[in-house]
Design a protein around this motif. Structure first.
Motif, PDB file in Angstrom:
ATOM      1  N   GLY A 187      -0.937   3.026  -0.534  1.00 20.19           N
ATOM      2  CA  GLY A 187       0.137   3.331  -1.341  1.00 20.19           C
ATOM      3  C   GLY A 187       1.441   2.442  -0.688  1.00 20.19           C
ATOM      4  O   GLY A 187       1.204   1.516  -0.467  1.00 20.19           O
ATOM      5  N   LEU A 188       2.482   3.198  -0.871  1.00 23.70           N
ATOM      6  CA  LEU A 188       3.673   2.488  -0.241  1.00 23.70           C
ATOM      7  C   LEU A 188       4.280   3.240   0.920  1.00 23.70           C
ATOM      8  O   LEU A 188       4.231   4.480   0.589  1.00 23.70           O
ATOM      9  CB  LEU A 188       4.678   2.288  -1.271  1.00 23.70           C
ATOM     10  CG  LEU A 188       4.223   1.465  -2.666  1.00 23.70           C
ATOM     11  CD1 LEU A 188       5.320   1.447  -3.578  1.00 23.70           C
ATOM     12  CD2 LEU A 188       4.035  -0.028  -2.010  1.00 23.70           C
ATOM     13  N   LEU A 189       4.839   2.643   2.106  1.00 23.80           N
ATOM     14  CA  LEU A 189       5.331   3.449   3.089  1.00 23.80           C
ATOM     15  C   LEU A 189       6.922   2.757   3.078  1.00 23.80           C
ATOM     16  O   LEU A 189       7.313   1.526   3.052  1.00 23.80           O
ATOM     17  CB  LEU A 189       4.724   3.074   4.279  1.00 23.80           C
ATOM     18  CG  LEU A 189       5.095   3.598   5.602  1.00 23.80           C
ATOM     19  CD1 LEU A 189       4.792   5.270   5.511  1.00 23.80           C
ATOM     20  CD2 LEU A 189       4.629   3.166   6.972  1.00 23.80           C
ATOM     21  N   GLU A 190       7.832   3.694   2.887  1.00 27.08           N
ATOM     22  CA  GLU A 190       9.206   3.251   2.904  1.00 27.08           C
ATOM     23  C   GLU A 190       9.978   3.858   4.123  1.00 27.08           C
ATOM     24  O   GLU A 190       9.999   5.062   4.341  1.00 27.08           O
ATOM     25  CB  GLU A 190       9.836   3.787   1.698  1.00 27.08           C
ATOM     26  CG  GLU A 190      11.336   3.431   1.458  1.00 27.08           C
ATOM     27  CD  GLU A 190      11.762   4.123   0.326  1.00 27.08           C
ATOM     28  OE1 GLU A 190      12.391   3.551  -0.629  1.00 27.08           O
ATOM     29  OE2 GLU A 190      11.596   5.533   0.119  1.00 27.08           O
ATOM     30  N   GLU A 191      10.532   2.929   5.058  1.00 31.01           N
ATOM     31  CA  GLU A 191      11.380   3.627   5.824  1.00 31.01           C
ATOM     32  C   GLU A 191      12.939   3.914   5.361  1.00 31.01           C
ATOM     33  O   GLU A 191      13.392   2.985   4.382  1.00 31.01           O
ATOM     34  CB  GLU A 191      11.837   2.312   6.994  1.00 31.01           C
ATOM     35  CG  GLU A 191      12.620   2.670   8.016  1.00 31.01           C
ATOM     36  CD  GLU A 191      12.786   1.673   8.969  1.00 31.01           C
ATOM     37  OE1 GLU A 191      13.632   1.850  10.003  1.00 31.01           O
ATOM     38  OE2 GLU A 191      12.184   0.474   9.144  1.00 31.01           O
ATOM     39  N   VAL A 192      13.358   5.012   5.377  1.00 31.71           N
ATOM     40  CA  VAL A 192      14.464   5.332   4.761  1.00 31.71           C
ATOM     41  C   VAL A 192      15.754   4.137   4.989  1.00 31.71           C
ATOM     42  O   VAL A 192      15.661   3.589   5.933  1.00 31.71           O
ATOM     43  CB  VAL A 192      15.230   6.556   5.252  1.00 31.71           C
ATOM     44  CG1 VAL A 192      16.466   6.903   4.957  1.00 31.71           C
ATOM     45  CG2 VAL A 192      14.100   7.653   4.994  1.00 31.71           C
ATOM     46  N   GLY A 193      16.183   3.726   3.913  1.00 32.82           N
ATOM     47  CA  GLY A 193      17.350   2.921   3.883  1.00 32.82           C
ATOM     48  C   GLY A 193      16.505   1.363   3.505  1.00 32.82           C
ATOM     49  O   GLY A 193      17.224   0.417   3.548  1.00 32.82           O
ATOM     50  N   GLY A 194      15.148   1.233   3.465  1.00 35.64           N
ATOM     51  CA  GLY A 194      14.569   0.041   3.379  1.00 35.64           C
ATOM     52  C   GLY A 194      13.727  -0.249   2.191  1.00 35.64           C
ATOM     53  O   GLY A 194      13.880   0.849   1.416  1.00 35.64           O
ATOM     54  N   GLU A 195      13.016  -0.985   2.057  1.00 41.29           N
ATOM     55  CA  GLU A 195      12.274  -1.350   0.802  1.00 41.29           C
ATOM     56  C   GLU A 195      10.773  -0.861   1.037  1.00 41.29           C
ATOM     57  O   GLU A 195      10.269  -1.000   2.139  1.00 41.29           O
ATOM     58  CB  GLU A 195      12.210  -2.837   0.488  1.00 41.29           C
ATOM     59  CG  GLU A 195      13.283  -3.617  -0.049  1.00 41.29           C
ATOM     60  CD  GLU A 195      14.035  -2.896  -1.319  1.00 41.29           C
ATOM     61  OE1 GLU A 195      12.963  -2.900  -2.055  1.00 41.29           O
ATOM     62  OE2 GLU A 195      15.060  -2.646  -1.346  1.00 41.29           O
ATOM     63  N   PRO A 196      10.144  -0.430  -0.018  1.00 44.66           N
ATOM     64  CA  PRO A 196       8.704  -0.084   0.354  1.00 44.66           C
ATOM     65  C   PRO A 196       7.834  -1.011   0.470  1.00 44.66           C
ATOM     66  O   PRO A 196       7.983  -2.035  -0.091  1.00 44.66           O
ATOM     67  CB  PRO A 196       8.493   0.745  -1.160  1.00 44.66           C
ATOM     68  CG  PRO A 196       9.593   1.017  -1.619  1.00 44.66           C
ATOM     69  CD  PRO A 196      10.681   0.060  -1.287  1.00 44.66           C
ATOM     70  N   VAL A 197       6.849  -0.844   1.181  1.00 46.81           N
ATOM     71  CA  VAL A 197       5.896  -1.811   2.029  1.00 46.81           C
ATOM     72  C   VAL A 197       4.669  -1.276   1.441  1.00 46.81           C
ATOM     73  O   VAL A 197       4.147  -0.042   1.842  1.00 46.81           O
ATOM     74  CB  VAL A 197       6.040  -2.004   3.551  1.00 46.81           C
ATOM     75  CG1 VAL A 197       4.991  -3.198   4.022  1.00 46.81           C
ATOM     76  CG2 VAL A 197       7.416  -2.436   3.553  1.00 46.81           C
ATOM     77  N   PRO A 198       3.912  -2.088   0.919  1.00 46.07           N
ATOM     78  CA  PRO A 198       2.400  -1.587   0.400  1.00 46.07           C
ATOM     79  C   PRO A 198       1.438  -1.429   1.723  1.00 46.07           C
ATOM     80  O   PRO A 198       1.607  -2.495   2.827  1.00 46.07           O
ATOM     81  CB  PRO A 198       1.772  -2.557  -0.668  1.00 46.07           C
ATOM     82  CG  PRO A 198       2.673  -3.749  -0.355  1.00 46.07           C
ATOM     83  CD  PRO A 198       4.068  -3.420   0.219  1.00 46.07           C
ATOM     84  N   PHE A 199       0.478  -0.461   1.597  1.00 44.30           N
ATOM     85  CA  PHE A 199      -0.432  -0.556   2.785  1.00 44.30           C
ATOM     86  C   PHE A 199      -1.702   0.074   2.346  1.00 44.30           C
ATOM     87  O   PHE A 199      -1.966   0.621   1.161  1.00 44.30           O
ATOM     88  CB  PHE A 199       0.282   0.745   3.935  1.00 44.30           C
ATOM     89  CG  PHE A 199      -0.078   2.020   3.345  1.00 44.30           C
ATOM     90  CD1 PHE A 199      -1.114   2.772   3.602  1.00 44.30           C
ATOM     91  CD2 PHE A 199       1.177   2.686   2.852  1.00 44.30           C
ATOM     92  CE1 PHE A 199      -1.427   4.016   3.113  1.00 44.30           C
ATOM     93  CE2 PHE A 199       0.958   3.978   2.149  1.00 44.30           C
ATOM     94  CZ  PHE A 199      -0.166   4.611   2.401  1.00 44.30           C
ATOM     95  N   SER A 200      -2.840  -0.171   3.035  1.00 46.43           N
ATOM     96  CA  SER A 200      -4.279   0.172   2.730  1.00 46.43           C
ATOM     97  C   SER A 200      -4.854   0.543   3.965  1.00 46.43           C
ATOM     98  O   SER A 200      -5.193  -0.316   4.899  1.00 46.43           O
ATOM     99  CB  SER A 200      -4.728  -0.830   1.863  1.00 46.43           C
ATOM    100  OG  SER A 200      -6.267  -0.447   1.299  1.00 46.43           O
ATOM    101  N   GLY A 201      -5.317   1.823   4.256  1.00 47.43           N
ATOM    102  CA  GLY A 201      -5.869   2.215   5.504  1.00 47.43           C
ATOM    103  C   GLY A 201      -4.729   2.685   6.427  1.00 47.43           C
ATOM    104  O   GLY A 201      -3.775   2.616   6.565  1.00 47.43           O
ATOM    105  N   THR A 202      -5.693   3.605   7.105  1.00 47.81           N
ATOM    106  CA  THR A 202      -4.759   4.271   8.171  1.00 47.81           C
ATOM    107  C   THR A 202      -4.283   3.220   9.193  1.00 47.81           C
ATOM    108  O   THR A 202      -3.210   3.644   9.812  1.00 47.81           O
ATOM    109  CB  THR A 202      -5.500   5.549   8.747  1.00 47.81           C
ATOM    110  OG1 THR A 202      -6.845   5.017   9.420  1.00 47.81           O
ATOM    111  CG2 THR A 202      -6.005   6.622   7.926  1.00 47.81           C
ATOM    112  N   GLU A 203      -5.248   2.270   9.640  1.00 45.87           N
ATOM    113  CA  GLU A 203      -4.587   1.282  10.810  1.00 45.87           C
ATOM    114  C   GLU A 203      -3.245   0.793  10.312  1.00 45.87           C
ATOM    115  O   GLU A 203      -2.425   0.213  11.104  1.00 45.87           O
ATOM    116  CB  GLU A 203      -5.676   0.457  10.949  1.00 45.87           C
ATOM    117  CG  GLU A 203      -6.745   0.886  11.685  1.00 45.87           C
ATOM    118  CD  GLU A 203      -6.538   1.458  12.954  1.00 45.87           C
ATOM    119  OE1 GLU A 203      -5.715   0.645  13.652  1.00 45.87           O
ATOM    120  OE2 GLU A 203      -6.798   2.558  13.467  1.00 45.87           O
TER     121      GLU A 203
END
Length: 53
Positions: free
Chosen positions: A20-36
């Motif tokens: 999915g996407l991981l977003e640091e509050v105040g930043g842009e969402p970054v795509p990720f795949s996998g727990t690592e």
């Protein structure tokens, strides 16, 4: 110590792998795949480096 607030955006699980996407509050969402990938993104957001043994 630094506090980092993140949220998962549009998380899904496919084939046993989280993505999915991981977003640091105040930043842009970054795509990720996998727990690592999530762990690496969290460490980067916190300004930390993974310890190697």
């Amino acid at each position: 110590m630094r506090t980092v607030i993140v949220r998962l955006v549009e998380p899904e699980q496919s084939g046993g792998q989280l993505r999915g996407l991981l977003e640091e509050v105040g930043g842009e969402p970054v795509p990720f795949s996998g727990t690592e990938a999530v762990i690496d993104l969290l460490l980067t957001a916190a300004g930390l480096k993974r310890e190697t043994s």
